[in-house]
Design a protein around this motif. Structure first.
Motif, PDB file in Angstrom:
ATOM      1  N   CYS A  13       0.640  -1.371  -0.004  1.00  0.00           N
ATOM      2  CA  CYS A  13       0.032   0.044  -0.004  1.00  0.00           C
ATOM      3  C   CYS A  13       1.175   1.238   0.447  1.00  0.00           C
ATOM      4  O   CYS A  13       1.873   1.275   0.782  1.00  0.00           O
ATOM      5  N   THR A  14       0.520   2.404  -0.581  1.00  0.00           N
ATOM      6  CA  THR A  14       0.838   3.675  -1.156  1.00  0.00           C
ATOM      7  C   THR A  14       0.402   4.904   0.061  1.00  0.00           C
ATOM      8  O   THR A  14       0.998   5.502  -0.752  1.00  0.00           O
ATOM      9  N   LEU A  15      -0.447   4.599  -0.466  1.00  0.00           N
ATOM     10  CA  LEU A  15      -1.010   5.413   0.568  1.00  0.00           C
ATOM     11  C   LEU A  15      -0.880   5.649   2.267  1.00  0.00           C
ATOM     12  O   LEU A  15      -0.244   4.983   2.672  1.00  0.00           O
ATOM     13  N   ALA A  16      -1.036   6.850   2.520  1.00  0.00           N
ATOM     14  CA  ALA A  16      -0.582   7.947   3.357  1.00  0.00           C
ATOM     15  C   ALA A  16      -2.123   8.791   4.215  1.00  0.00           C
ATOM     16  O   ALA A  16      -1.810   9.734   4.431  1.00  0.00           O
ATOM     17  N   PRO A  17      -2.922   7.970   4.649  1.00  0.00           N
ATOM     18  CA  PRO A  17      -4.050   8.206   5.435  1.00  0.00           C
ATOM     19  C   PRO A  17      -3.292   9.599   6.503  1.00  0.00           C
ATOM     20  O   PRO A  17      -2.436   9.208   6.925  1.00  0.00           O
ATOM     21  N   ALA A  18      -4.689   9.999   7.338  1.00  0.00           N
ATOM     22  CA  ALA A  18      -4.489  10.644   8.564  1.00  0.00           C
ATOM     23  C   ALA A  18      -3.785   9.826   9.853  1.00  0.00           C
ATOM     24  O   ALA A  18      -3.000  10.148  10.463  1.00  0.00           O
ATOM     25  N   ALA A  19      -4.338   8.732   9.567  1.00  0.00           N
ATOM     26  CA  ALA A  19      -4.822   8.011  10.679  1.00  0.00           C
ATOM     27  C   ALA A  19      -4.541   5.965  10.074  1.00  0.00           C
ATOM     28  O   ALA A  19      -4.956   5.965   9.257  1.00  0.00           O
ATOM     29  N   VAL A  20      -3.414   5.255  10.936  1.00  0.00           N
ATOM     30  CA  VAL A  20      -3.317   4.073   9.947  1.00  0.00           C
ATOM     31  C   VAL A  20      -3.309   2.918  11.292  1.00  0.00           C
ATOM     32  O   VAL A  20      -2.740   3.275  12.354  1.00  0.00           O
ATOM     33  N   SER A  21      -3.919   1.395  10.736  1.00  0.00           N
ATOM     34  CA  SER A  21      -3.789   0.379  11.734  1.00  0.00           C
ATOM     35  C   SER A  21      -2.938  -0.232  10.980  1.00  0.00           C
ATOM     36  O   SER A  21      -3.029  -0.554  10.340  1.00  0.00           O
ATOM     37  N   LEU A  22      -2.317  -1.116  11.912  1.00  0.00           N
ATOM     38  CA  LEU A  22      -1.943  -2.395  11.948  1.00  0.00           C
ATOM     39  C   LEU A  22      -2.530  -3.348  12.549  1.00  0.00           C
ATOM     40  O   LEU A  22      -2.856  -3.767  14.165  1.00  0.00           O
ATOM     41  N   THR A  23      -3.283  -4.764  11.287  1.00  0.00           N
ATOM     42  CA  THR A  23      -3.803  -5.687  12.408  1.00  0.00           C
ATOM     43  C   THR A  23      -2.984  -7.377  12.318  1.00  0.00           C
ATOM     44  O   THR A  23      -1.781  -7.256  11.394  1.00  0.00           O
ATOM     45  N   GLY A  24      -2.567  -7.699  13.275  1.00  0.00           N
ATOM     46  CA  GLY A  24      -1.924  -9.862  13.190  1.00  0.00           C
ATOM     47  C   GLY A  24       0.128  -8.972  13.565  1.00  0.00           C
ATOM     48  O   GLY A  24       0.021 -10.408  12.628  1.00  0.00           O
ATOM     49  N   GLU A  25      -0.157  -8.314  13.895  1.00  0.00           N
ATOM     50  CA  GLU A  25       1.464  -8.203  14.357  1.00  0.00           C
ATOM     51  C   GLU A  25       1.761  -8.487  15.706  1.00  0.00           C
ATOM     52  O   GLU A  25       0.813  -7.672  16.471  1.00  0.00           O
ATOM     53  N   SER A  26       2.237  -9.411  16.097  1.00  0.00           N
ATOM     54  CA  SER A  26       2.706  -9.298  17.994  1.00  0.00           C
ATOM     55  C   SER A  26       3.384  -9.004  18.283  1.00  0.00           C
ATOM     56  O   SER A  26       3.498  -8.908  19.839  1.00  0.00           O
ATOM     57  N   SER A  27       4.103  -7.918  17.593  1.00  0.00           N
ATOM     58  CA  SER A  27       5.245  -7.251  18.529  1.00  0.00           C
ATOM     59  C   SER A  27       5.082  -5.677  18.403  1.00  0.00           C
ATOM     60  O   SER A  27       5.170  -5.500  16.797  1.00  0.00           O
ATOM     61  N   LEU A  28       4.644  -5.108  19.790  1.00  0.00           N
ATOM     62  CA  LEU A  28       5.162  -3.998  19.511  1.00  0.00           C
ATOM     63  C   LEU A  28       6.517  -3.427  19.406  1.00  0.00           C
ATOM     64  O   LEU A  28       6.619  -2.386  18.293  1.00  0.00           O
ATOM     65  N   ALA A  29       7.889  -3.409  19.594  1.00  0.00           N
ATOM     66  CA  ALA A  29       9.485  -3.118  18.003  1.00  0.00           C
ATOM     67  C   ALA A  29       8.591  -3.463  16.896  1.00  0.00           C
ATOM     68  O   ALA A  29       8.947  -2.590  15.857  1.00  0.00           O
ATOM     69  N   ARG A  30       7.955  -4.419  16.247  1.00  0.00           N
ATOM     70  CA  ARG A  30       8.580  -4.352  14.493  1.00  0.00           C
ATOM     71  C   ARG A  30       6.839  -3.514  14.625  1.00  0.00           C
ATOM     72  O   ARG A  30       6.541  -2.830  13.639  1.00  0.00           O
ATOM     73  N   ALA A  31       5.699  -2.920  15.218  1.00  0.00           N
ATOM     74  CA  ALA A  31       4.694  -2.244  14.745  1.00  0.00           C
ATOM     75  C   ALA A  31       5.529  -0.390  14.971  1.00  0.00           C
ATOM     76  O   ALA A  31       4.694   0.142  14.361  1.00  0.00           O
ATOM     77  N   LEU A  32       6.310   0.303  15.812  1.00  0.00           N
ATOM     78  CA  LEU A  32       6.966   0.727  15.675  1.00  0.00           C
ATOM     79  C   LEU A  32       7.741   0.762  14.472  1.00  0.00           C
ATOM     80  O   LEU A  32       7.985   2.454  14.214  1.00  0.00           O
TER      81      LEU A  32
END
Length: 424
Positions: A384-403
């Motif tokens: 995905c190349t979109l850059a909306p004002a807010a974004v959310s990630l599912t399916g990721e168990s690691s906070l480090a990878r979320a950062l």
């Protein structure tokens, strides 16, 4: 974030090894703390089995007293622990893996000065209050035993809280609110900056002077914010409200049911005033039976095989959530929020869509529309190349990878790694 966080998290780790029965390999605590409260989830081992505790983790309430804190901590059987600490990311743990959300463009809110008079309130909100509100305060009217009239400083504090909350969680940006009152009298939003809370009732619902009414409303009308009850029209002025402060009846606005329990005849008999429906296990239900629900603004369909909603395109739907193997969507111009699960879906033209969650569906990522808030899984975000004002990630168990994911979206968040050992 300072040495005090190290000390606070050490106490949390000590409490965990004290209250959890021995025998675990490691425990994972995911928590979001702010102002002496927050949410957390404690799991055990690589299988992430929930650890159910008697009572709360009391030491957790001391974390984040001075600023919001989000962290993920691993505590091992020997008492060693590591924690990754950050802020400004929403970590939802009601399901696992968690969902991580960041706001890329959060509006800045100025500090609100104290208010001692209604003139101070008017200066803060940037608009004059109606004369009848000034008269109400001047004569010190007692409205009702169940209603508390706010002093000016409480008006400003409550107003400031609501204006901040309106931007806080993107999941609420396009969420419909139930409404009771004359059609078109009140804006169908959770809060507006020109709604001025001057009182509360015994249920804790805030009662507001409406300075930004709907097309059929009147400036200065009284409304009740959505809370224990729906958003409600109360009276056309503060004077009329003070004379008769009763709340309206709001029965029958929402219905949640298994399709088999009602059957086609029961579905067809739903009242046209229905605003929110949840249909579970619809089977072969003909959704055209909902076409008479001309006030329907939110529809959730769960557990379906083949769900065809094309006949509902004329309804004023604002939010639609569907989990099914096959989905046909209505081309609703009013739709602002869409959540899809479990199917290959072709998205129709939805010109007013603001919130889109297709993290559990098979869609053409490269053709997604521009929205304000987009929810995708990790694999979808890579395409995905979109850059909306807010974004959310599912399916990721690691906070480090979320950062790391947040940084790839242009949001650099602070991080602090804290390690230590407690007695076992």
């Amino acid at each position: 974030m300072g040495d005090h966080v190290q000390a606070e998290l050490t106490e949390v780790a000590q409490e965990i090894v004290t209250v959890v029965e021995p025998g675990f390999d490691h425990l994972t605590l995911r928590a979001s703390c702010s102002g002496g409260g927050g949410t957390y989830r404690l799991t055990s081992g690589p299988s992430e089995q929930d650890e159910y505790l008697f009572g709360h983790l009391e030491k957790l309430f001391a974390v984040g007293l001075d600023r919001p804190v989000v962290f993920e901590m691993r505590v091992r059987a020997d008492g060693t622990f590591d924690a990754l600490v950050t802020e400004h990311i929403l970590q939802a743990t009601s399901t696992l893996p968690p969902t991580y959300t960041v706001v890329r463009k959060r509006p800045k809110r100025p500090d609100v000065p104290p208010a001692a008079t209604l003139a101070d309130v008017e200066a803060v909100i940037g608009a004059p209050l109606p004369a009848e509100v000034h008269e109400l305060y001047a004569r010190g009217a007692e409205i009702d035993d169940d209603i508390v009239l706010y002093p000016p400083d409480e008006i400003v504090l409550t107003w400031s809280l609501y204006t901040r909350m309106a931007d806080e969680d993107p999941h609420d940006w396009a969420k419909p609110v139930l409404y009771v009152g004359p059609p078109g009298a009140v804006r169908m939003v959770s809060f507006h900056p020109l709604w001025v809370p001057i009182a509360s009732n015994s249920w804790g619902d805030n009662l507001c002077v409406d300075l930004a009414p709907g097309p059929n409303g009147r400036v200065g009308q009284m409304i009740q914010l959505a809370g224990e009850a729906p958003l409600s029209y109360l009276a056309d002025s503060a004077t009329a409200w003070a004379q008769s402060p009763e709340s309206p009846d709001y029965e029958g606005l929402e219905h949640h049911f298994n399709a088999a329990d009602l059957g086609p005849a029961g579905v067809a008999a739903l009242p046209p005033t229905s605003q929110n429906l949840t249909v579970r296990n619809p089977g072969d239900l003909d959704f055209g039976l909902l076409a008479h629900l001309t006030s329907l603004r939110e529809l959730t369909v769960l557990g379906g095989d083949s769900v065809h909603l094309g006949a509902l395109a004329h309804l004023p739907l604002e939010r639609l959530e569907v989990a099914a193997d096959e989905i046909e969507l209505p081309a609703c111009e009013t739709l602002t929020s869409l959540v899809l699960r479990g199917a290959r879906v072709e998205l129709p033209s939805l010109p007013n869509l603001r919130v889109l969650d297709v993290s559990g569906a098979d869609v053409d990522i490269e053709s997604l529309p521009q929205v304000d808030f987009l929810v995708l899984n990790a694999e979808q975000w890579r395409r995905c190349t979109l850059a909306p004002a807010a974004v959310s990630l599912t399916g990721e168990s690691s906070l480090a990878r979320a950062l790391v994911w947040a940084a790839e979206r242009g949001v650099e968040l602070s991080r602090q790694v804290i390690s230590g050992r407690v007695s076992v």
